[in-house]
Design a protein around this motif. Structure first.
Motif: not given
Length: 481
Positions: A182-185, A225-232, A234-237
């Motif tokens: 996630v940090r890399l993305f 769930f925190r990881l999922t929130a960060e990915l969602a 980032l996908a939204g951003w």
């Protein structure tokens, strides 16, 4: 039997489904096996279809969720084109893609199911003209009121086991690797914009959401769930960055739900801050202000100073969008003090971007927005934007932020009727635009150049900028993500 002939039970034959089915060349038994295999892959173990059930679908029976979406996916893959649920003569179960869909149940299983369905459909159907056109933005009370439930205390039991691998497939080492991914993305997004890596982030989100089908100890569950929130988020951003606004909003809402399941108030406040930015971009500053106040209130006892500084800076932008100069300045003053108090390296990675350069850029854009509305001098925006450009130029990591700050500075020069500096700043942004896949950057460049042409006419530097823009960044040149 003709197409309008009713059969027993008052149903009509589903001619649309029959047409697609006949073109596959499959038997009813093979069709049933395909549906069952796909359902097992998705974790829908309750689905068990046979030839008699297929016959009833063809006769007009409406299958239960998730079968219509499974059939849509099967036919889309088989024919190499989008075959939507409505193309098959089915009603959309749950109306996932109709309307805005922001008023969702605040329950863990709903979050997992909706994230899985939406990310999977985005990967397969997220083409301009289908997914984008099938969603609608929410605004006003229809957006703000559902988001207020983020603060409501809801007792959340652990997710129950939901499949044969209910012991949990994810170890701590793998979880750490996913967090690093996630940090890399996030770094890729800041360097290259949302267009190039968006589908990779959505794909990773879909896989992580699938892992949430299993049961985990509470600490692992919360991290997942925190990881999922960060990915969602980032996908939204990234969706927001490439101009897919309704889809972006959907991801933001789902990210807020996942952050709530993780018990992470600061992350939830960050999601609401990004939603506020989107509303500012869409010229809905009142909605932005409502969302940012909700974020501030909900994280007042948990967010670190850098996160709070970001929230107050966005509040300043929202007040600027309303032409409220005094309130804008007060919010920016609070943000400045909080930002000065923020320790280095002591907050989550998702707020790391909000350093001195980004803060200066926010301040400059707020004063620029006030100037647009005749509520303050454009000159006040110049110094913070020039500072942001200088600081961003010292690093390759924030290429998009550098380009956007240059465009903001160009807009200030246009407001001050300084043609050559405006063209120089815009040309600097254009030099980066080919390396940054961002429709947000492209549209701001076009808008600023148009303002320069309207104001300065055929001055040589303005004409050269317009010609370069037409050649290097034509409107039709930005492909669908």
């Amino acid at each position: 039997m003709g197409p309008g002939t009713r059969i027993s039970g008052g149903k009509q034959p589903n001619d649309r489904l029959a047409s697609w089915f006949e073109r596959t060349g499959w038997s009813k038994g093979e069709f049933a096996r395909q549906v069952n295999r796909r359902a097992r892959r998705l974790g829908a173990l309750h689905v068990s279809t046979d030839t008699s059930r297929v016959r009833r679908w063809l006769d007009g029976e409406q299958p239960r969720d998730p079968i219509p979406r499974i059939i849509s996916e099967l036919f889309s893959e088989h024919f190499g084109c989008v075959v939507a649920v409505e193309d098959l003569g089915f009603k959309e179960p749950g109306a996932l893609f109709t309307g805005s869909g922001v008023d969702l149940p605040w329950a863990p299983e709903s979050v997992v199911d909706l994230l899985g369905e939406f990310s999977r459909s985005d990967l397969m159907l997220g083409r301009r003209g289908f997914l984008g056109a099938s969603l609608a933005l929410s605004a006003g009370p229809a957006l703000v009121e559902p988001m207020q439930r983020w603060l409501a205390p809801v007792p959340v039991p652990p997710l129950p086991p939901r499949g044969p691998q209910a012991r949990g497939r994810l170890g701590l080492g793998e979880l750490e690797q996913l967090e690093e991914t996630v940090r890399l993305f996030r770094s890729w997004d800041m360097q290259c914009g949302g267009g190039l890596r968006r589908k990779a982030v959505v794909g990773q989100l879909q896989e992580v959401t699938d892992l949430l089908q299993d049961a985990y100890p509470e600490p692992v569950r919360d991290r997942l769930f925190r990881l999922t929130a960060e990915l969602a988020l980032l996908a939204g951003w990234m969706s927001y960055d490439v101009g897919m606004q309704p889809g972006a909003q959907k991801y933001f809402v789902l990210a807020l739900h996942a952050a709530k399941e993780a018990g992470d108030r600061p992350l939830g406040a960050n999601v609401l801050g990004v939603m506020s930015r989107q509303m500012i971009h869409l010229d809905r500053p009142s909605d932005a202000l409502e969302l940012i106040h909700l974020a501030q209130y909900g994280s007042r006892d948990s967010a670190g100073p850098r996160t709070q500084a970001m929230l107050y800076a966005v509040e300043g932008r929202a007040h600027a969008g309303l032409g409220q100069a005094d309130k804008c300045r007060r919010a920016l003053s609070v943000a400045e003090q909080l930002h000065a108090d923020a320790p280095e390296g002591d907050e989550p990675d998702w707020i790391r971007y909000f350093g001195e350069a980004e803060f200066s850029s926010e301040v400059g854009h707020a004063y620029r927005d006030l100037a647009y509305r005749g509520a303050g001098p454009a000159e006040r925006a110049r110094e913070p934007l020039e500072k942001a450009v200088r600081l961003f130029e010292g690093t390759a990591e924030y290429r998009r932020s550098l380009a956007l700050s240059r465009v903001g500075l160009a807009a200030v020069y246009v407001l001050e009727r300084e043609a050559e500096p405006a063209c120089e700043a815009a040309s600097g942004a254009l030099a980066l635009a080919g390396k940054v896949r961002s429709e947000r950057l492209s549209s701001r460049l076009r808008r600023t150049a148009k303002s320069a042409v309207d104001l300065f006419g055929e001055l040589p530097p303005v004409r050269r900028l317009a010609d370069r823009l037409l050649g290097e960044l034509p409107e039709a040149a930005f492909p669908s993500p």
